[in-house]
Design a protein around this motif. Structure first.
Motif, short mmCIF file in Angstrom:
data_model
loop_
_atom_site.label_atom_id
_atom_site.label_comp_id
_atom_site.label_asym_id
_atom_site.label_seq_id
_atom_site.Cartn_x
_atom_site.Cartn_y
_atom_site.Cartn_z
N VAL A 25 0.85 -1.19 0.00
CA VAL A 25 0.00 0.00 0.00
C VAL A 25 0.89 1.24 0.00
N GLU A 26 0.68 2.09 -0.97
CA GLU A 26 1.47 3.32 -1.03
C GLU A 26 0.99 4.31 0.02
N ASP A 27 1.94 5.08 0.55
CA ASP A 27 1.58 6.12 1.51
C ASP A 27 0.73 7.17 0.81
N ALA A 28 -0.33 7.58 1.48
CA ALA A 28 -1.16 8.64 0.92
C ALA A 28 -0.39 9.95 0.88
N LYS A 29 -0.46 10.65 -0.23
CA LYS A 29 0.22 11.93 -0.33
C LYS A 29 -0.56 13.00 0.41
N SER A 30 0.18 13.90 1.04
CA SER A 30 -0.47 15.02 1.71
C SER A 30 -1.10 15.91 0.65
N PRO A 31 -2.29 16.42 0.91
CA PRO A 31 -2.93 17.29 -0.07
C PRO A 31 -2.11 18.55 -0.29
N GLU A 32 -2.13 19.03 -1.51
CA GLU A 32 -1.43 20.27 -1.81
C GLU A 32 -2.04 21.41 -1.00
N PRO A 33 -1.22 22.29 -0.43
CA PRO A 33 -1.80 23.43 0.29
C PRO A 33 -2.63 24.31 -0.64
N ARG A 34 -3.68 24.88 -0.10
CA ARG A 34 -4.54 25.74 -0.88
C ARG A 34 -3.87 27.10 -1.10
N LYS A 35 -4.35 27.81 -2.09
CA LYS A 35 -3.78 29.12 -2.42
C LYS A 35 -4.88 30.18 -2.33
N THR A 36 -4.54 31.32 -1.78
CA THR A 36 -5.51 32.42 -1.70
C THR A 36 -5.62 33.10 -3.06
N PRO A 37 -6.64 33.93 -3.26
CA PRO A 37 -6.76 34.65 -4.54
C PRO A 37 -5.60 35.59 -4.84
N LEU A 38 -4.73 35.83 -3.86
CA LEU A 38 -3.61 36.75 -4.03
C LEU A 38 -2.28 36.04 -4.19
N HIS A 39 -2.32 34.74 -4.37
CA HIS A 39 -1.09 33.95 -4.43
C HIS A 39 -0.11 34.48 -5.48
N ALA A 40 -0.60 34.80 -6.66
CA ALA A 40 0.29 35.29 -7.72
C ALA A 40 0.93 36.62 -7.34
N ARG A 41 0.20 37.46 -6.61
CA ARG A 41 0.77 38.74 -6.18
C ARG A 41 1.93 38.50 -5.21
N HIS A 42 1.78 37.55 -4.32
CA HIS A 42 2.86 37.26 -3.35
C HIS A 42 4.10 36.74 -4.07
N LYS A 43 3.89 35.85 -5.03
CA LYS A 43 5.04 35.29 -5.77
C LYS A 43 5.74 36.39 -6.56
N ALA A 44 4.96 37.30 -7.15
CA ALA A 44 5.56 38.38 -7.93
C ALA A 44 6.40 39.31 -7.07
N LEU A 45 6.03 39.43 -5.80
CA LEU A 45 6.78 40.28 -4.87
C LEU A 45 7.96 39.56 -4.24
N GLY A 46 8.14 38.29 -4.59
CA GLY A 46 9.27 37.53 -4.05
C GLY A 46 9.07 37.07 -2.62
N ALA A 47 7.83 36.91 -2.20
CA ALA A 47 7.56 36.48 -0.82
C ALA A 47 8.09 35.07 -0.59
N ARG A 48 8.56 34.82 0.62
CA ARG A 48 8.89 33.45 1.02
C ARG A 48 7.61 32.79 1.51
N MET A 49 7.23 31.71 0.86
CA MET A 49 5.95 31.06 1.13
C MET A 49 6.15 29.85 2.05
N VAL A 50 5.16 29.64 2.92
CA VAL A 50 5.19 28.49 3.83
C VAL A 50 3.78 27.90 3.89
N GLU A 51 3.71 26.65 4.35
CA GLU A 51 2.41 26.03 4.58
C GLU A 51 1.91 26.43 5.96
N PHE A 52 0.67 26.89 6.03
CA PHE A 52 0.07 27.29 7.30
C PHE A 52 -1.40 26.92 7.27
#
Length: 361
Positions: free
Chosen positions: A2-29
């Motif tokens: 039995v393969e280990d279940a993968k953790s679900p991908e963290p969700r993204k807010t509607p502003l995710h692209a803005r944070h990436k464009a600003l060079g934010a360091r992203m974390v799972e919370f």
């Protein structure tokens, strides 16, 4: 096999692209990919204390309670007195279980006579919704509208000055824990004078699809610093604000957490009130700690009074404003007096500290 279940991908807010464009360091919370910092926690913290910072807090949950029984229901499931809420007013409050343990801390908004919006913690959204739905009668409708909203927080002493040119709403008329509805930067919003930093400021609720446009309007002023979860944590800790999962959980009562001020036992029965009404002596209390030697008291570190372990740290950091290490923690009631000398065990070394008043400073 039995393969280990993968953790679900963290969700993204509607502003995710803005944070990436600003060079934010992203974390799972709390199941979300969130910016922890942009230019640095110190810079962002100081911007909020001196002028204004802008936070994306769209991960927070929004639950609507409506129907002819909504007011009575909210009065029964929360600790504060909902009957004191007038139109366009909000209050900080708690959901308790039958043991008087804290299910969540939240802000409740009275949108209409029989319609309320509850802003809840991201990590407790599903738990809160299930709890509320399980206690609602036929005269109450409970809806999880979290995915419909984006939520931005403009915080700092210059927040009103910066925000006013973007709206015809008279922001000077909005007192703390009051709100107005109207356009900001061309986006329809609930504009609430609330926040989690200890500074003046506003939280702006808008449609998820409009979140990026609202962010751009605020950033377009050139007067705000984007701020992440790191600064949000140091700011709230300096003011002694509790964070769910650290200072609050289902085994902690409001009185232990020093939240008796939002627990109105005189309003009538509510879930958990019968336990609190017994007024049994507290076993432990939440306190502020200020370290008197080098070392940062982190979550989980033991606290000693003399040779006796009396508690544990729940949150700790170096205060950017005060320039010293501070912490919150629970200690036994007989060791909770202000001025009590304690030691925190940091990497097998006991470091001197003192119980102090909060907010710190």
């Amino acid at each position: 096999m039995v393969e280990d279940a993968k953790s679900p991908e963290p969700r993204k807010t509607p502003l995710h692209a803005r944070h990436k464009a600003l060079g934010a360091r992203m974390v799972e919370f709390a199941g979300w990919e969130m910016p922890v910092q942009y230019r640095g926690i110190q810079v962002e913290h100081e911007a909020v204390r001196s002028r204004a910072g802008l936070f994306d807090v769209s991960h927070m949950g929004e639950i609507e309670v409506s129907g002819p029984g909504a007011s009575e229901f909210c009065q029964r499931v929360t600790t504060n007195d909902v009957e004191r809420l007038g139109p366009s007013q909000a209050q900080y409050t708690l959901l308790l279980n039958e043991r008087a343990g804290v299910i969540d801390d939240l802000v409740i908004f009275r949108l209409e006579a029989d319609r309320y919006l509850l802003c809840v913690n991201a990590s407790r959204r599903a738990v809160d919704f299930a709890w509320l739905a399980g206690h609602a009668g036929d005269d109450v409708a409970i809806r999880d509208l979290s995915d419909d909203y984006a939520l931005l927080a403009l915080q700092g002493p210059a927040a009103e000055t910066i925000l006013q040119p973007l709206t015809v709403l008279e922001l000077s008329t909005v007192k703390a824990f009051n709100f107005l509805t109207g356009a900001v930067g061309g986006v329809d919003c609930i504009v609430s004078r609330t926040g989690y930093t200890g500074e003046d400021g506003f939280e702006l609720y808008c449609a998820a699809d409009d979140g990026a446009r609202l962010w751009d309007a605020l950033m377009g002023t050139g007067e705000v610093e984007p701020a992440g979860l790191g600064a949000r944590d140091t700011l709230r800790l300096e003011k002694g604000f509790s964070l769910y999962g650290h200072e609050l959980d289902e085994d902690t009562t409001p009185m232990e957490a020093r939240l008796g001020w939002v627990t109105k036992l005189d309003k009538g029965l509510f879930i958990g009130s019968e336990v609190l009404a017994r007024k049994e002596p507290l076993r432990r209390r939440l306190v502020g700690l200020e370290m008197e030697e080098a070392g940062i008291a982190r979550e989980g570190y033991p606290i000693f009074h003399g040779d006796r372990e009396v508690g544990r740290v729940t949150s700790g950091t170096r205060s950017p404003t005060l320039g010293k290490a501070i912490a919150l923690g629970y200690v036994s009631a007989d060791a909770a007096a202000r001025g009590t000398e304690v030691q925190v065990e940091i990497r097998r070394r006991r470091v001197r500290g003192r119980i102090v008043r909060v907010p710190f400073g």
